[in-house]
Design a protein around this motif. Sequence first.
Motif, short mmCIF file in Angstrom:
data_model
loop_
_atom_site.label_atom_id
_atom_site.label_comp_id
_atom_site.label_asym_id
_atom_site.label_seq_id
_atom_site.Cartn_x
_atom_site.Cartn_y
_atom_site.Cartn_z
N VAL A 124 1.30 1.10 6.08
CA VAL A 124 0.19 0.63 6.91
C VAL A 124 -0.99 1.61 6.84
N GLN A 125 -0.66 2.89 6.84
CA GLN A 125 -1.75 3.87 6.73
C GLN A 125 -2.53 3.72 5.44
N ALA A 126 -1.81 3.60 4.34
CA ALA A 126 -2.50 3.48 3.05
C ALA A 126 -3.10 2.09 2.88
N GLY A 127 -2.37 1.08 3.27
CA GLY A 127 -2.81 -0.30 3.06
C GLY A 127 -4.02 -0.69 3.88
N SER A 128 -4.07 -0.22 5.13
CA SER A 128 -5.19 -0.64 5.97
C SER A 128 -6.51 -0.05 5.48
N THR A 129 -6.46 1.06 4.77
CA THR A 129 -7.70 1.66 4.30
C THR A 129 -7.91 1.44 2.81
N ALA A 130 -6.99 0.70 2.18
CA ALA A 130 -7.01 0.61 0.72
C ALA A 130 -8.31 0.02 0.17
N ILE A 131 -8.82 -0.99 0.83
CA ILE A 131 -10.01 -1.66 0.28
C ILE A 131 -11.22 -0.74 0.35
N VAL A 132 -11.34 -0.04 1.47
CA VAL A 132 -12.48 0.87 1.60
C VAL A 132 -12.31 2.07 0.65
N ASP A 133 -11.09 2.62 0.63
CA ASP A 133 -10.87 3.78 -0.23
C ASP A 133 -10.97 3.43 -1.71
N GLY A 134 -10.69 2.19 -2.04
CA GLY A 134 -10.73 1.79 -3.44
C GLY A 134 -12.08 1.25 -3.86
N ALA A 135 -13.09 1.50 -3.03
CA ALA A 135 -14.41 0.93 -3.30
C ALA A 135 -14.90 1.24 -4.71
N GLY A 136 -14.61 2.46 -5.15
CA GLY A 136 -15.09 2.86 -6.47
C GLY A 136 -14.49 2.02 -7.59
N LEU A 137 -13.29 1.55 -7.32
CA LEU A 137 -12.60 0.77 -8.34
C LEU A 137 -13.05 -0.68 -8.34
N THR A 138 -13.68 -1.09 -7.24
CA THR A 138 -13.84 -2.52 -7.05
C THR A 138 -15.27 -3.02 -7.02
N ASP A 139 -16.25 -2.13 -6.95
CA ASP A 139 -17.59 -2.70 -6.78
C ASP A 139 -18.20 -3.11 -8.12
N PHE B 184 9.42 -5.06 4.27
CA PHE B 184 8.35 -5.13 3.28
C PHE B 184 7.32 -6.18 3.69
N ALA B 185 7.79 -7.37 4.04
CA ALA B 185 6.88 -8.47 4.37
C ALA B 185 6.06 -8.14 5.61
N PHE B 186 6.72 -7.57 6.60
CA PHE B 186 6.00 -7.25 7.84
C PHE B 186 4.95 -6.17 7.59
N SER B 187 5.33 -5.12 6.87
CA SER B 187 4.37 -4.04 6.58
C SER B 187 3.18 -4.59 5.79
N LEU B 188 3.47 -5.46 4.85
CA LEU B 188 2.42 -6.05 4.03
C LEU B 188 1.48 -6.91 4.88
N GLY B 189 2.08 -7.73 5.76
CA GLY B 189 1.26 -8.58 6.62
C GLY B 189 0.32 -7.77 7.48
N VAL B 190 0.86 -6.72 8.11
CA VAL B 190 0.02 -5.86 8.95
C VAL B 190 -1.09 -5.23 8.10
N SER B 191 -0.74 -4.77 6.89
CA SER B 191 -1.74 -4.13 6.03
C SER B 191 -2.83 -5.09 5.63
N LEU B 192 -2.46 -6.32 5.31
CA LEU B 192 -3.47 -7.30 4.87
C LEU B 192 -4.48 -7.57 5.98
N VAL B 193 -3.95 -7.74 7.19
CA VAL B 193 -4.85 -8.03 8.31
C VAL B 193 -5.74 -6.81 8.59
N LEU C 92 -7.48 3.95 14.85
CA LEU C 92 -6.61 3.17 15.72
C LEU C 92 -5.21 3.08 15.14
N VAL C 93 -5.15 2.94 13.81
CA VAL C 93 -3.86 2.84 13.15
C VAL C 93 -3.07 4.14 13.35
N LEU C 94 -3.75 5.25 13.16
CA LEU C 94 -3.09 6.55 13.34
C LEU C 94 -2.55 6.69 14.76
N ALA C 95 -3.39 6.29 15.73
CA ALA C 95 -2.97 6.40 17.12
C ALA C 95 -1.78 5.48 17.39
#
Lengths: 483, 278
Positions: free
Chosen positions: B102-117, B171-180, B194-197
Amino acid sequence: MTAAIELDGVGKRYWQLSQQAMLLKSLLPFSRPTKTERWAVRNLTASIEVGETVGILGRNGAGKTTLLRMLAGVSRPTEGRIRIRGQVAPLISMGVGFHQEMSGRENVYVNGMLLGLSQAEITRRFDQIVEFAELADFIDTPVKFYSSGMYMRLGFAVAAHVDPDVLLVDEVLAVGDVAFQLKCIDRMRRLQQEGATIVVVSHSMHAVRLLCPRALLIRRGELVFDGDSETAISKHHELLTLDAAELATAAGDESNRTGDVTILSRELRGPNGPTHHPDQDEVLTYVVALRFERPVESPQMVFQVVTDVGILAYSMQTTLGRSWRRFEAGETVQTEIVFRPRLGGGTFRLVLVVTDRSGNSVLCRDADGFLMYTAPRLGTAGIAELEATIAVGEHDMTDHDSLLLASAGPGRAGDRDGAGSDPLADGNDIGAQPAWVVEPGERPEGHPWRDVGVDRPLRPGLDNPEPSAPGELLHIPLVEPET
Amino acid sequence: MQPADRRHQQVLEFAPHPETRRQWFAQLWSYRSVLDILARRDFQTRYKRASLGVIWAVAVPLLQAAVMAFVFSHVLRVGSGQRFAVYVMSGVVAYTYFSTVVQAGSTAIVDGAGLTDKVWFPRALLVIVPALSSLVGFVVTLVVVVAITPVFGVSLGPRLLLLIPATALLFAFSLGVSLVLGALHVYFRDVRFLVLAALTILIYLAPIVYPQTQLHRFGPWLDFNPLTGIVVLFHMSTVGSGGPWVRAVVVSVCATAVLLLAGTEAQRRHDRLFVDLL
């Protein structure tokens, strides 16, 4: 003919938030951040045929990159429709999304796969890609250790070897060394021949002229011209100067008064009157009227020519530390700089800097300056025009017509036949003698530069010591004579 | 040339509305080889430059679990016996996976900006990558935990097979939370914190470091935490069932389904808009 790219009323709207949205604030009912809409691109309709190469011109913020992003499918249009036929390979600025921790080799694979190749296809092209990027020795080094040039080379190499049907190129030719730029242009030419459709966004008019027969000119998100690139380039330049003038008027003299010196007007005079598009061999006079807002003792001037990407092409300044005259507050004076724009093709900014006597404190820097466009000689690139000729063996390979095309100035007729006469003979010491002007009555007694310039043969327009008619002006060259 | 022909003939169309659900999933599927290579690289690069390499992927969660087990069974004495140590370890290992993903997944899109723009691919890939790449370390850790279980005097049995549905649900639950959260994070950067807290609190809102019965009449309320059902499944497979479990598991499964649906929907609708905010 089928269209490779069809744009149908495409628009992209951004919300400009007064501040970044925050979770808590957006949950409160009355504290939504105020947002203003801004259309980066609007109402864009165009069709690009298969195999065409089209340049996209426009100043910064005109919407070029937004358009390219939409073509790459990264960003969705707010209205309208885009249709693209075939495989798209975007090459937008520095490298196409590399993973910093991974080696060059791994990035080639990831990148190639993102661009639609299979692993086997990449393996087949791998050596070609590495060879093209000239990175054989570094291919297993993580790309975070790459220089920006290496990064860019690898990015271009991958994108160019995907055999894309549509290649989107953004400002790539601005980076990398000249040898690699030529290689890129070569590769793009080959893709052109193989029938690829290429869209080039570049600030470099040179690249656009070189590659694109056709160009789209975008201004403030709207398409203002679609046609041959020469016309597009000159229109683009017209708009640049127009916008600059508009900006200057908008800023107004009043707000310009922040400094100790106010720029009142700027004008570039060629042999045929005011101009924005001088030829390289014309003798030009850049006239800047300025007003001192406080008493200044012996101000010094710096004249600079800056390229459109901010590279200093030329700078010349008066000798520092000399005392010559005091200007009172409110006094206006006209500065004239005489020069010849022996520059490569492109847009250049003429900038005047006024400093105090020591040169340590800048009283005024006319950063907006005056925009001027010089056409390049055929087959040349870069910011300087060295009037080079190339002979191979006994064979003169120089296109002398192009030499003349750009330099149809006075006293050049003898060069027309090319062979035998040295094209530099007449020109090599003229352009370096700018002069500026003060009113004759104000000249202090015993001024050190008083006698400068009269011991040399006079050339019309440059060393003319006769007071010209209006304003009783006298030229005093700023360069001291050799003693 | 045959495989290339397909891509040369495709016609892409970009319009203001998002792709249909079918199109989006088809695209996601067609990018599976990219997902594979990204997940591999993610796993490798994370440990590549450490001298112990991949061992860290197992050692860290194992140490975490061991310390927690020791503290809660021997120092705080919330539970007792060696069974309890296994109980804590299996729960903590599952929770560590959840928290890493969840920590990595929730920030993945922002952190991966360089790879995706620059190049488009379904952004959801970036979110799926940590869920996949962390799975390797998780499975190995789990195997180690199971292997040392007999040392604590807990006999193993066929109930170990429950680990498979338990892992799938985790796996499915962690993925669902990460996607949202991943989609939300693009718009609201508070999400990262918020995720860290939430992650520091959540571990105590599920029966991980204490037995559910310890809470007396508040115990049953834990069932409404979707994590409870998952952890209960892990407990059942390692130390055996300790009480009612149906309600907790049903809550978990339902929550997972809802999160996956909402997460993929959010990703689909905003896929080509994320870049405007990065």
